[in-house]
Design a protein around this motif. Structure first.
Motif, short mmCIF file in Angstrom:
data_model
loop_
_atom_site.label_atom_id
_atom_site.label_comp_id
_atom_site.label_asym_id
_atom_site.label_seq_id
_atom_site.Cartn_x
_atom_site.Cartn_y
_atom_site.Cartn_z
N THR A 200 0.86 -1.18 0.00
CA THR A 200 0.00 0.00 0.00
C THR A 200 0.91 1.24 0.00
O THR A 200 2.10 1.15 0.28
N ARG A 204 -2.26 5.22 -2.81
CA ARG A 204 -3.16 4.08 -3.07
C ARG A 204 -4.30 4.06 -2.06
O ARG A 204 -5.46 3.83 -2.41
N GLU A 299 1.23 -2.20 -9.85
CA GLU A 299 0.41 -1.05 -10.28
C GLU A 299 -0.91 -1.55 -10.87
O GLU A 299 -1.99 -1.06 -10.53
N PHE A 302 -3.21 -2.91 -8.01
CA PHE A 302 -3.94 -1.89 -7.23
C PHE A 302 -5.00 -1.19 -8.09
O PHE A 302 -6.10 -0.93 -7.61
N ASN A 303 -4.68 -0.90 -9.35
CA ASN A 303 -5.69 -0.24 -10.20
C ASN A 303 -6.92 -1.13 -10.35
O ASN A 303 -8.06 -0.65 -10.32
#
Ligand code: BDR
Ligand code: CA
Length: 312
Positions: A200, A204, A299, A302-303
């Motif tokens: 994290t 984020r 990346e 998380f997206n």
């Protein structure tokens, strides 16, 4: 759409909670049930927490079952030092209105697997493997029917997070984990070697908060709490978001890389109890029993998580 049928076995846990939210938000999945186990906190809390998380969404009809309140052979070890007293410290969540199912989790797992054709059900495990190990002992036939087990557990290159040698989920119930690893079922493991690459960060966490729905705000508040411990421990910018990787792997395997290897569990030694011994370089002729993931495109992960939680 043919949905992927799953049972989620869990010990919420902030990161378990986010994994549950990701699964609930994902139309490709049919969650047949959520089975709870003692782990991060005792069973009375993990089985309450799972229902609190369901109530952040509109999917309150998914059945929640309570399973084992202690490991097969050992005394329960919990992790309030990481997750707080409730297991999902951070947001203020009311006592759930959803009732626990009266059937016991292990019974539910057995009956459900026996009632579907072979290779239809995937087990997603986010906690100690006690419920699964006990189900295998009680009804060995289910081992031939399960399509796959995708688990968060283990660690090799990163070492352990509860002892120098062991990751928490495996450490708590090494006998159950050993039972699962010799089951012959296809297993994908998401160990610390990958979850320590899914960290994290302030931005984020703020992205979750900005979503503005109940699930997004609760996620940000849980991660605010969860992150504190890990940042201090690892000296990194954020904390590893372990369990959502199990669900993300199921939905987006292209975010991940791994290798087929042999993994065995140390059950004898006190020093290395629960260690996952990974034959990464094939230096033995032991049978390859695990697809062991060691890389994630963080990346993208998380997206994806943020996009899905927006849907709740
Ligand atoms: C695992 O242990 C628990 O603390 C987390 O929920 C995760 O499943 C990480 O070692
Ligand atoms: Ca967990």
């Amino acid at each position: 759409m043919i949905k992927n049928k799953i049972i989620i076995d869990t010990d919420p846990g902030q990161d378990d909670a986010v994994a549950l939210l990701l699964a609930l938000a994902s139309k490709e999945l049919e969650i047949l049930g959520i089975t709870c186990v003692a782990g991060n906190v005792p069973l009375s809390l993990t089985s309450e927490n799972a229902r609190k998380i369901l109530e952040l969404t509109r999917y309150t009809e998914i059945p929640v079952f309570a399973g084992a309140d202690r490991p097969i052979k050992r005394t329960l070890v919990t992790a309030e030092h990481v997750h707080g007293k409730t297991g999902i410290d951070g947001p203020v969540l009311e006592k759930p209105k959803i009732k626990l199912q009266s059937k016991e989790a292990i019974e539910f797992i057995i009956e459900t697997i026996l009632s579907y054709p072979k290779d239809e059900i995937t087990l997603c495990t986010l906690g100690p493997l006690t419920n699964i190990g006990l189900a295998f002992q009680r009804e060995p036939r289910i081992k031939t029917l399960i399509k796959e087990i995708i688990m968060m557990g283990g660690g090799f290159f990163e070492g352990g997070n509860i002892t120098p040698a062991a990751e928490f989920n495996i450490y708590v119930d090494p006998e159950a984990a050993a039972e699962v690893l010799v089951s012959g079922i296809p297993i994908t493991m998401l160990p610390l070697d990958v979850t320590h690459k899914a960290l994290t960060s302030r931005s984020r966490i703020e992205s979750f908060r900005k979503i503005g729905n109940k699930a997004g705000i609760a996620t940000a508040e849980m991660l605010d709490f969860f992150e504190r411990f890990d940042v201090e421990k690892y000296g990194s910018e954020g904390g590893p978001l372990h369990d959502p990787n199990v669900i993300a792997y199921l939905l987006r395997p292209e975010f991940y890389e791994g290798k087929y290897v042999n993994v065995e569990i140390e059950v004898g030694s006190d020093l290395t109890r629960g260690m996952t011994v990974v034959d990464w370089w094939s230096v033995t002729t032991r049978k390859k029993n695990v697809y062991y993931i060691d890389k994630v495109k963080d990346e993208e992960f998380f997206n994806f998580l943020i996009e899905r939680i927006k849907l709740l």
